[in-house]
Each structure stands twice: as structure tokens, then as C-alpha cells.
Motif scaffolding. Structure first.
Motif, PDB file in Angstrom:
ATOM      1  N   ALA A  29       0.828  -1.214   0.000  1.00  0.00           N
ATOM      2  CA  ALA A  29       0.000   0.000   0.000  1.00  0.00           C
ATOM      3  C   ALA A  29       0.859   1.259   0.000  1.00  0.00           C
ATOM      4  N   ALA A  30       2.035   1.172   0.624  1.00  0.00           N
ATOM      5  CA  ALA A  30       3.028   2.266   0.579  1.00  0.00           C
ATOM      6  C   ALA A  30       2.529   3.592   1.152  1.00  0.00           C
ATOM      7  N   ILE A  31       1.660   3.526   2.161  1.00  0.00           N
ATOM      8  CA  ILE A  31       1.242   4.766   2.822  1.00  0.00           C
ATOM      9  C   ILE A  31       1.515   4.680   4.325  1.00  0.00           C
ATOM     10  N   GLY A  32       2.454   3.814   4.701  1.00  0.00           N
ATOM     11  CA  GLY A  32       2.816   3.681   6.103  1.00  0.00           C
ATOM     12  C   GLY A  32       2.517   2.287   6.627  1.00  0.00           C
ATOM     13  N   VAL A  33       3.468   1.747   7.403  1.00  0.00           N
ATOM     14  CA  VAL A  33       3.327   0.399   7.942  1.00  0.00           C
ATOM     15  C   VAL A  33       3.509   0.432   9.455  1.00  0.00           C
ATOM     16  N   SER A  34       3.424  -0.725  10.085  1.00  0.00           N
ATOM     17  CA  SER A  34       3.591  -0.811  11.532  1.00  0.00           C
ATOM     18  C   SER A  34       5.015  -0.439  11.923  1.00  0.00           C
ATOM     19  N   ALA A  35       5.236  -0.223  13.205  1.00  0.00           N
ATOM     20  CA  ALA A  35       6.563   0.162  13.693  1.00  0.00           C
ATOM     21  C   ALA A  35       7.611  -0.877  13.324  1.00  0.00           C
ATOM     22  N   LEU A 103       0.321  -5.964  -8.898  1.00  0.00           N
ATOM     23  CA  LEU A 103      -0.883  -5.276  -8.433  1.00  0.00           C
ATOM     24  C   LEU A 103      -0.694  -3.768  -8.564  1.00  0.00           C
ATOM     25  N   VAL A 104      -1.556  -3.118  -9.343  1.00  0.00           N
ATOM     26  CA  VAL A 104      -1.456  -1.681  -9.582  1.00  0.00           C
ATOM     27  C   VAL A 104      -2.576  -0.956  -8.832  1.00  0.00           C
ATOM     28  N   LEU A 105      -2.189  -0.005  -7.986  1.00  0.00           N
ATOM     29  CA  LEU A 105      -3.155   0.785  -7.231  1.00  0.00           C
ATOM     30  C   LEU A 105      -3.219   2.173  -7.848  1.00  0.00           C
ATOM     31  N   GLU A 106      -4.287   2.455  -8.550  1.00  0.00           N
ATOM     32  CA  GLU A 106      -4.381   3.706  -9.297  1.00  0.00           C
ATOM     33  C   GLU A 106      -4.958   4.855  -8.473  1.00  0.00           C
ATOM     34  N   ASN A 111      -5.172   2.329  -1.777  1.00  0.00           N
ATOM     35  CA  ASN A 111      -4.069   2.143  -0.839  1.00  0.00           C
ATOM     36  C   ASN A 111      -4.591   2.041   0.596  1.00  0.00           C
ATOM     37  N   VAL A 112      -5.568   2.908   0.909  1.00  0.00           N
ATOM     38  CA  VAL A 112      -6.151   2.898   2.248  1.00  0.00           C
ATOM     39  C   VAL A 112      -6.865   1.572   2.505  1.00  0.00           C
ATOM     40  N   LEU A 113      -7.639   1.112   1.534  1.00  0.00           N
ATOM     41  CA  LEU A 113      -8.350  -0.161   1.669  1.00  0.00           C
ATOM     42  C   LEU A 113      -7.379  -1.323   1.826  1.00  0.00           C
ATOM     43  N   LEU A 114      -6.250  -1.257   1.114  1.00  0.00           N
ATOM     44  CA  LEU A 114      -5.260  -2.320   1.211  1.00  0.00           C
ATOM     45  C   LEU A 114      -4.616  -2.346   2.595  1.00  0.00           C
TER      46      LEU A 114
END
Length: 223
Positions: A29-35, A103-106, A111-114
């Protein structure tokens, strides 16, 4: 091997695989992951070592730290955390570098849903493994060891570990000009993961047929 032990092993493998898949979805998703994943991703980007492999290395080191702290109290069974770590690492590498690249996220909402799906999947895996009380993940095990030795709250120790990992991840990004893995997805995960995991833990008998498996006392009450 008794039926209960065999079923525990199967469910731990399933739970661990779900944790690896969930973490991989959040990375994609590339919008932030866990610590934890943020720190592993930062090391991976800096060294070009695959993120799943970094996860294995860090987890094995955490098991070694447990042994140093516990010394004679360290149980051989705790070494089961190592094959658990190897499985998570292999799942993450397979998902991140083989399955998900296509997998392409347009749209941003995808990204949020992922991220939400990733946290739900990981929470399902952790909830299952927690209910079994069979073998834990290295970071949680180390926090429990420190908690017992320091006579402090496990929750506070685990939260402190997340804070340390977040600071370490941000430091790597600032010092070496790498990507920032602590973002809005991290906040989404922080808000959703614990409640999801707790719900799954308390309702585990409705999700999995665990009648022939060793459960924690709380999970048994739900049967």
C-alpha cells in the motif's frame, strides 16, 4: 505427535502465514506500515537486503537477546520462534517480490483499503496464535521476558518497543535520505489492529474449529 500438538502446529503455521500476508499488503500500500515493518523496511532499503530476510535476521536476534536475559531460564521450546520467523520472512519475500508487484493501485483510496485489509489479515493471524498460547512471536516474547524481569506492565513494554522502533525508522530516513515508512497508514494500523486482534481472539471459536486444540483460559471460555 498427538492430535492436539499437530493441530496447534497447523494453526500456528496458518496464523503466521496470515501475519506475513497482512504485513506484505501494508508494505504494498506504501502509505505507512507498523513500527516493526517500518524499521525492517528501512534496513532493507538501506542494505538492499529483501525485507522478509531482514525480518528473519531481526527476529533471530530477538530470540538471542531472550536467551541472554533469561540464561538458565531460557527454554529450548522458545527456539520454535526461529522457524516461525523463517516462515514469516519467506511469506513476506514471496508476497512483496513475487505476488504483489503486478498489483497496480491507481487511486489513493485503494491504498487505504489495502492497509485496512492488511491489518485485518495480520490481526486474524495474531489473534489465532495468541488464542493458542503455543508459541509467540519474537518481539512479543522478548517484551514478555523484559516485563517479568522488570516487573512492569507487558502493555507498556510492548508500547515502548514500538516507540523505539518508530524513532529508529525515522532516524534512518533522516540520516540516509531514505523513504519515510511512518505515515498515515501507521496511524490507521495503530487504531485498527489492536481492537481487531482482540475481537478475533475473543471470538476465535466462531472463526476456527478449535475443539481439539490447546487454548488460553480466556479463549476456552468462548467455546
Amino acid at each position: 505427535m498427538t492430535r492436539k500438538i499437530m493441530m496447534n502446529v497447523i494453526c500456528v503455521v496458518l496464523g503466521t502465514t496470515l501475519v506475513g500476508i497482512g504485513g506484505s499488503l501494508c508494505i504494498k500500500a506504501a502509505i505507512g506500515v507498523s513500527a516493526v515493518d517500518a524499521f525492517n523496511s528501512g534496513i532493507s532499503e538501506l542494505t538492499t537486503i529483501k525485507v522478509g530476510t531482514v525480518s528473519v535476521i531481526i527476529n533471530v536476534l530477538l530470540v538471542f537477546v531472550q536467551w541472554i536475559i533469561q540464561k538458565r531460564d531460557f527454554k529450548l521450546f522458545q527456539l520454535m520462534q526461529i522457524p516461525l520467523s523463517l516462515l514469516i520472512g519467506e511469506v513476506i519475500n514471496t508476497m512483496v517480490y513475487v505476488v504483489l508487484p503486478s498489483l497496480v493501485l491507481e487511486e489513493y483510496y485503494m491504498n487505504v483499503l489495502l492497509v485496512i485489509l492488511g491489518n485485518l489479515t495480520a490481526a486474524l493471524g495474531v489473534g489465532l496464535c495468541t488464542a493458542l498460547d503455543f508459541v509467540s512471536f519474537p518481539l512479543e516474547s522478548l517484551c514478555m521476558v523484559i516485563s517479568k524481569r522488570a516487573k512492569a506492565s507487558f502493555g507498556k513494554i510492548r508500547q515502548s518497543a514500538d516507540i523505539i522502533l518508530i524513532i529508529a525508522s525515522l532516524t534512518l530516513s533522516l540520516l540516509f535520505g531514505g523513504s519515510f515508512f511512518i505515515r498515515e497508514g501507521t496511524i490507521i494500523g495503530a487504531l485498527l489492529f489492536a481492537p481487531m486482534m482482540n475481537f478475533i481472539y475473543l471470538n476465535i471459536s466462531r472463526i476456527f474449529p478449535l475443539h481439539h486444540i490447546k487454548l488460553t483460559p480466556v479463549a476456552k471460555k468462548m467455546m
